[in-house]
Design an enzyme around this catalytic site. Structure first.
Site, PDB file in Angstrom:
ATOM      1  N   VAL A  40       0.838  -1.209   0.000  1.00 55.31           N
ATOM      2  CA  VAL A  40       0.000   0.000   0.000  1.00 55.31           C
ATOM      3  C   VAL A  40       0.872   1.258   0.000  1.00 55.31           C
ATOM      4  CG1 VAL A  40      -1.601   1.323   1.475  1.00 55.31           C
ATOM      5  CG2 VAL A  40      -1.999  -1.114   1.077  1.00 55.31           C
ATOM      6  N   ARG A  52     -22.544  -7.634  16.952  1.00 55.53           N
ATOM      7  CA  ARG A  52     -23.717  -7.571  17.835  1.00 55.53           C
ATOM      8  C   ARG A  52     -23.384  -8.133  19.214  1.00 55.53           C
ATOM      9  NH1 ARG A  52     -27.863 -10.642  14.036  1.00 55.53           N
ATOM     10  NH2 ARG A  52     -25.990 -11.912  14.049  1.00 55.53           N
ATOM     11  N   LYS A 109     -23.730  -8.797  -1.729  1.00 48.54           N
ATOM     12  CA  LYS A 109     -24.381  -8.837  -3.063  1.00 48.54           C
ATOM     13  C   LYS A 109     -25.819  -8.346  -2.999  1.00 48.54           C
ATOM     14  CE  LYS A 109     -24.051 -12.697  -1.396  1.00 48.54           C
ATOM     15  NZ  LYS A 109     -23.489 -13.972  -1.039  1.00 48.54           N
ATOM     16  N   VAL A 136     -19.573 -11.167  -5.620  1.00 49.56           N
ATOM     17  CA  VAL A 136     -19.908 -12.180  -6.633  1.00 49.56           C
ATOM     18  C   VAL A 136     -18.750 -13.166  -6.751  1.00 49.56           C
ATOM     19  CG1 VAL A 136     -20.547 -12.620  -9.045  1.00 49.56           C
ATOM     20  CG2 VAL A 136     -21.271 -10.501  -7.942  1.00 49.56           C
ATOM     21  N   GLY A 138     -17.113 -15.104  -4.675  1.00 52.47           N
ATOM     22  CA  GLY A 138     -16.115 -15.224  -3.602  1.00 52.47           C
ATOM     23  C   GLY A 138     -14.708 -14.822  -3.986  1.00 52.47           C
ATOM     24  N   GLY A 191     -23.098 -29.282   5.661  1.00 56.63           N
ATOM     25  CA  GLY A 191     -22.671 -27.883   5.765  1.00 56.63           C
ATOM     26  C   GLY A 191     -22.624 -27.153   4.434  1.00 56.63           C
ATOM     27  N   GLU A 194     -27.480 -23.746   3.970  1.00 52.53           N
ATOM     28  CA  GLU A 194     -27.859 -23.046   5.199  1.00 52.53           C
ATOM     29  C   GLU A 194     -29.079 -23.723   5.820  1.00 52.53           C
ATOM     30  OE1 GLU A 194     -26.754 -19.785   6.216  1.00 52.53           O
ATOM     31  OE2 GLU A 194     -25.288 -19.544   4.601  1.00 52.53           O
ATOM     32  N   LYS A 209     -26.464 -11.704  -7.935  1.00 51.36           N
ATOM     33  CA  LYS A 209     -25.141 -11.708  -8.577  1.00 51.36           C
ATOM     34  C   LYS A 209     -25.274 -11.439 -10.081  1.00 51.36           C
ATOM     35  CE  LYS A 209     -23.248 -14.813  -5.100  1.00 51.36           C
ATOM     36  NZ  LYS A 209     -23.081 -16.222  -4.721  1.00 51.36           N
ATOM     37  N   GLY A 311     -16.702 -19.195   1.289  1.00 50.06           N
ATOM     38  CA  GLY A 311     -15.747 -19.608   2.310  1.00 50.06           C
ATOM     39  C   GLY A 311     -15.118 -18.379   2.917  1.00 50.06           C
TER      40      GLY A 311
END
Ligand SMILES: NC(=O)c1ccc[n+]([C@@H]2O[C@H](COP(=O)([O-])OP(=O)(O)OC[C@H]3O[C@@H](n4cnc5c(N)ncnc54)[C@H](OP(=O)(O)O)[C@@H]3O)[C@@H](O)[C@H]2O)c1
Length: 437
Positions: A40, A52, A109, A136, A138, A191, A194, A209, A311
Site C-alpha cells: 500500500v 452484535r 451482493k 460475486v 467469492g 454444511g 444453510e 449476482k 468460504g
C-alpha cells in the site's frame, strides 16, 4: 500524502461484522501487516470492529470490538469494510460512511443488487471509492476484470455458475440419481446448505449476482427485480436422468446476454434458471461448491473464471484485494473507476427472450400421436430440431428438442401439449444452453 516526519500516515480501517468472512479479514490484516504496508505504501491499521455480540469474539483483541457501528463509521477512519450482510443496517451505515468521504469495501451482493445506484451516487458525490469484488463468486477475480480489464472491449455474454449450494445439490443429484429433497437435506447435514436455504435454492442469491454482473458487463443499471429467476426446487431426478441420457448435465445458470434485434436495437436479457448443458462444456465439469463464469467479449473472445465461490478465507482474499486497492488510492490520492451506466439498455422481458427447450413426454402408443404433437409445435411457430420416439404400449415416450424460439411461444406449446389426451405425462421440460443453436 506524507507526514512532516517523512513517513506515510496509516490508512485507518473500520470493519462492520466479524463472522465467517470478517474473522478471516481481521486475521489476514494482522498476519500480513508488513506485506500490506509495503504494497500500500502505508501501514493498514484496523481501528475497530462492530459486532452484535462481543462476548462471542474471543479470538479478536477485545479493545477493537464495539456494538456501536454508527459511532465506528463516523470515527476518524479512511475506509469502512462491510461484512455484516443484508440490507439494513448495512445500507445506512455505508451511506453515512460514503457521505463523509470514507471509501467502502463490501462483500454484500444483496445490498449492491438492490441499492447499488444509491451507493454509487453517494460515492460519486464525496469522491470516495466503492469496491465489491467479494460480492460475486467469492475468491474469483471477476468484477474488476469486467469493470477494468474489459473496459475497452464489448461484452456480449456472461454465463456462469455463481451459487455453490445449488451447484453442490445438482452435482450430487447427477452423481447419485437421488431426488431433490433428500439431496438438499444431505447438503444441509454436510454444511453445504444453510438452515434456511431459500435464498440459494430459489435463485435469489444467483439473481442478485446476475444483476451485478449484467450491470458491469453492459454498462447498464440492472436491478435484482429485473432478473428472471427460477430456482432448483422443481428439478426432478427425471430431469437429471433425461439430461444424462443425452450426454448433458443440469446446472443452475446465471445468464446475461446482449440482445441485438433485427433493426439493430439493443437490449439485455438477464436470467437465472436451471438448464441442460453438454457434458463437454467447460461449465459442466464445475462440481460441488465451486463457481465458474464464462465471459464472451467481441475482441477478447471466450474467457473463463473459475475458483472457490465462498468460504471465509477465500472471500476475505477478495476483500483484502479491494482493501489494498482503496488504500493505495488513499495514499496516492487517486480514485477507482466510477459506475458506468451510460449505455442504459432496456431489460428484455423473459417472454421475449429466445431459448431452446428439451421436452420429454410419456405418450399413448397409438398412431397419430407424433403428428398431433408436431401440429401443436407448428401452430405455435416453434420449430422442432430432433424427435426421438421410444418404446411400446405403457412405456412409449417422445423426446423433443426445439430450435430457438421465444420463451412465450415455448411455454404456450408445452401447455397445449400437456392438455392433449394422448400425452400421459410431461416428464421433463428443461432449457438447453451452451450449444450452437
Ligand atoms: N460466507 C461466505 O462464504 C460469503 C461469500 C461471499 C460473500 N459473503 C458475504 O459476506 C457478508 C458476510 O457474510 P458472513 O458469512 O461472514 O456472515 P456472518 O458469518 O453471518 O457474520 C455476520 C457478522 O455481522 C455481525 N452483525 C450482524 N448484524 C450486525 C449489526 N446490526 N451490527 C453490527 N454487526 C452485525 C455479526 O455479529 P455477531 O457475530 O456478533 O452476531 C457477525 O459478526 C455477507 O454480505 C455475505 O453475503 C459471504
Amino acid at each position: 500524502m506524507r507526514s512532516a516526519t517523512g513517513s506515510t500516515p496509516p490508512v485507518r480501517v473500520a470493519m462492520l461484522g466479524c463472522g465467517t468472512v470478517g474473522t478471516q479479514v481481521e486475521r489476514l490484516i494482522r498476519e500480513q501487516s508488513a506485506d500490506l504496508t509495503a504494497r500500500v505504501g502505508a501501514p493498514v491499521e484496523l481501528t475497530g470492529i462492530a459486532v452484535r455480540r462481543p462476548h462471542r469474539h474471543r479470538d479478536v483483541p477485545e479493545e477493537l470490538l464495539t456494538t456501536d457501528a454508527e459511532a465506528l463509521v463516523t470515527s476518524d477512519v479512511d475506509v469502512v469494510v462491510e461484512v455484516i450482510g443484508g440490507i439494513e443496517p448495512a445500507r445506512s451505515l455505508l451511506l453515512t460512511a460514503l457521505a463523509a468521504g470514507k471509501s467502502v469495501v463490501t462483500a454484500n451482493k444483496a445490498l449492491l443488487a438492490e441499492h447499488g445506484p444509491e451507493l454509487y451516487e453517494a460515492a460519486d458525490a464525496s469522491g470516495a471509492d466503492l469496491y465489491f469484488e467479494a460480492s460475486v463468486a467469492g475468491a474469483i477475480p471477476l468484477l474488476r476484470p469486467l469493470r477494468e480489464s474489459l473496459a475497452g472491449d464489448r461484452v456480449n455474454r456472461v454465463m456462469g455458475i455463481v451459487n455453490g449450494t445449488t451447484n453442490y445439490v445438482l452435482s450430487a443429484m447427477d452423481a447419485t440419481g437421488a431426488a431433490y429433497g433428500e439431496t438438499l437435506e444431505e447438503a444441509g447435514r454436510l454444511g453445504y446448505a444453510e438452515a434456511d436455504p431459500t435464498a440459494d435454492v430459489d435463485g435469489f442469491d444467483a439473481a442478485a449476482k446476475a444483476a451485478i454482473l449484467a450491470s458491469l458487463a453492459f454498462h447498464t443499471r440492472v436491478p435484482a427485480g429485473a432478473v428472471h429467476r427460477e430456482g432448483i426446487s422443481r428439478v426432478t431426478a427425471a430431469d437429471i436422468a433425461a439430461a444424462r441420457g443425452m450426454g448433458r448435465v443440469v446446472k443452475l445458470l446465471a445468464i446475461c446476454d446482449r440482445v441485438v434485434d433485427e433493426a439493430g436495437g439493443e437490449s439485455v436479457s438477464v436470467r437465472v434458471h436451471p438448464a441442460m448443458i453438454p457434458r463437454g462444456h467447460p461449465l459442466a465439469t464445475v462440481g460441488g461448491a465451486f463457481n465458474a463464469v464464462f465471459v464472451e467479449a467481441e475482441a477478447a473472445g471466450q474467457l473463463m473464471f473459475y475458483g472457490q465461490g465462498a468460504g471465509g478465507a477465500q472471500t476475505a482474499s477478495a476483500v483484502l484485494g479491494d482493501l489494498v486497492a482503496v488504500a493505495r488510492n488513499r495514499v496516492a490520492g487517486g480514485r477507482s473507476p466510477r459506475e458506468s451506466a451510460y449505455a442504459d439498455l432496456p431489460v428484455r422481458p423473459m417472454g421475449q427472450v429466445a431459448t431452446r427447450y428439451h421436452i420429454s413426454l410419456d405418450v399413448a402408443d397409438r398412431t397419430g400421436v407424433l403428428a398431433q404433437v408436431a401440429a401443436v409445435f407448428a401452430e405455435n411457430d416453434v420449430s422442432i430440431a430432433t424427435v426421438t420416439q421410444r418404446g411400446h404400449r405403457d412405456e412409449a415416450s417422445l423426446v423433443i428438442a426445439t430450435h430457438l424460439a421465444s420463451e412465450d411461444a415455448l411455454r404456450g406449446t408445452v401447455e397445449k401439449i400437456a392438455a392433449l389426451s394422448a400425452v400421459r405425462e410431461v416428464v421433463s421440460v428443461m432449457r438447453v444452453e451452451g450449444e450452437e443453436p
